[in-house]
Design an enzyme around this catalytic site. Structure first.
Site, PDB file in Angstrom:
ATOM      1  N   PRO A   1       0.774  -1.217   0.000  1.00 12.55           N
ATOM      2  CA  PRO A   1       0.000   0.000   0.000  1.00 12.55           C
ATOM      3  C   PRO A   1       0.814   1.280   0.000  1.00 12.55           C
ATOM      4  CG  PRO A   1       0.152  -0.913   2.214  1.00 12.55           C
ATOM      5  CD  PRO A   1       1.209  -1.525   1.377  1.00 12.55           C
ATOM      6  N   GLU A   2       0.578   2.092  -0.981  1.00 14.74           N
ATOM      7  CA  GLU A   2       0.934   3.504  -0.873  1.00 14.74           C
ATOM      8  C   GLU A   2      -0.386   4.234  -0.716  1.00 14.74           C
ATOM      9  OE1 GLU A   2       3.840   4.989  -3.689  1.00 14.74           O
ATOM     10  OE2 GLU A   2       4.558   2.960  -4.054  1.00 14.74           O
TER      11      GLU A   2
END
Length: 279
Positions: A2-3
């Site tokens: 996840p960004e």
DNA sequence: AACTATACCTGCAAGC
DNA sequence: TGCTTGCAGGTATAGT
């Protein structure tokens, strides 16, 4: 996983299912995540409380409760949050379960355990967690002048500068390469060298790319309902990340890979020129 | 003060 | 097949 875009997609997926639900109990594994499991706080602040909002700040997901407390997840590299029927089989690396009042439960699964769960009991407690986090890149105050000022005289490569969470929140290793390619800025360019014009371009590219990625459902899997999950399809739009040796989509030169601060960095030597400037 | 390297973990793919 | 190696979307910290 996840960004910022992936975390936002997960937030959007979870939100309608969590709003108005009551968390009736919690369970966790004995494995240690990046931070200690907040067992006492889960019992005293979270149990039997109703969810009133699901928000995102940087790469954190905040589940706000009616009593003013919040459960705050960080997904690290491999963390996943999903809703599952309570009796559905648990899988390896399920570390936290929040049981809801509708026979579903929110499960936090994290193979590498770089993620975390925190509980803050009040608005001040929540703020404390984010004191050193920089501006939201999709927010109003994130401007070229802000970056110019922050960069100051810093000689650090602009790529590392943009990945500094104290400067801007949520820009990670994939999207920073994409942003710099979009803006035609070489990742090694010292942050202090960038002109206001370049920062303006960087801000526009940053907003554009993060928004696109959110619309596409992110670059990876966002499995927020059921075990199935849905694949994000932004990877089809990646211009440089992971494309070492393949032709630049703009000029056909092979994409280059270097390591900066221990992380793979991709760029096009032709479209992103390192500008020599004395100062 | 500014910046880089390292540590924290597991899983997967590639190479031998 | 099985082993070893390198790599992975993050961040706090220890070290230069």
């Amino acid at each position: 996983m996840p960004e910022l875009p992936e975390v936002e997609v997960i937030r959007q997926g979870l939100s309608p299912h969590l709003l108005g639900r009551r968390i009736i109990a919690w369970r966790c594994s004995n494995k240690k995540l990046r931070l200690p499991m907040p067992r006492k706080a889960l019992t005293s602040w979270v149990e039997s409380e109703e969810v009133v909002a699901v928000e995102r700040r940087a790469k954190y997901i905040l589940i706000r409760l009616a009593n003013g407390a919040a459960v705050i997840f960080h997904l690290g590299m491999t963390g996943r949050l999903g809703l599952f029927p309570v009796r559905s089989p648990r899988v390896k690396h399920d570390h936290v379960r929040l049981l809801l009042d509708n026979n579903l439960e929110l499960r936090f699964n994290d193979a590498r355990r770089f993620g975390s769960i925190q509980v803050a009991g009040s608005r001040e407690g929540i703020n404390d967690i984010f004191v050193s986090i920089g501006l939201e890149p999709l927010g109003r105050e994130f401007t070229a002048t802000y970056l110019l000022t922050k960069a100051g005289t810093r000689h650090q490569p602009v790529k590392n500068f943009l990945m500094d969470s104290r400067v801007v929140a949520g820009v990670g290793n994939i999207y920073v390469s994409e942003i710099l390619f979009c803006a035609g800025i070489h990742p090694l360019q010292p942050a202090a060298d960038l002109t206001l014009k370049q920062w303006q371009l960087a801000v526009r590219c940053c907003r554009k790319i993060l928004r696109q990625a959110i619309v596409c459902g992110g670059t990876t899997i966002a499995d927020y309902v059921n075990a199935g999950g849905e694949a994000g399809y932004f990877q089809q739009k990646l211009q440089v990340y992971g494309r070492k040796g393949q032709p630049c989509r703009r000029c056909k030169n092979p994409v280059a890979r270097i390591v900066l601060a221990g992380r793979s960095s991709f760029f096009c030597n032709n479209c992103q020129r390192l500008e020599k400037r004395q100062s």
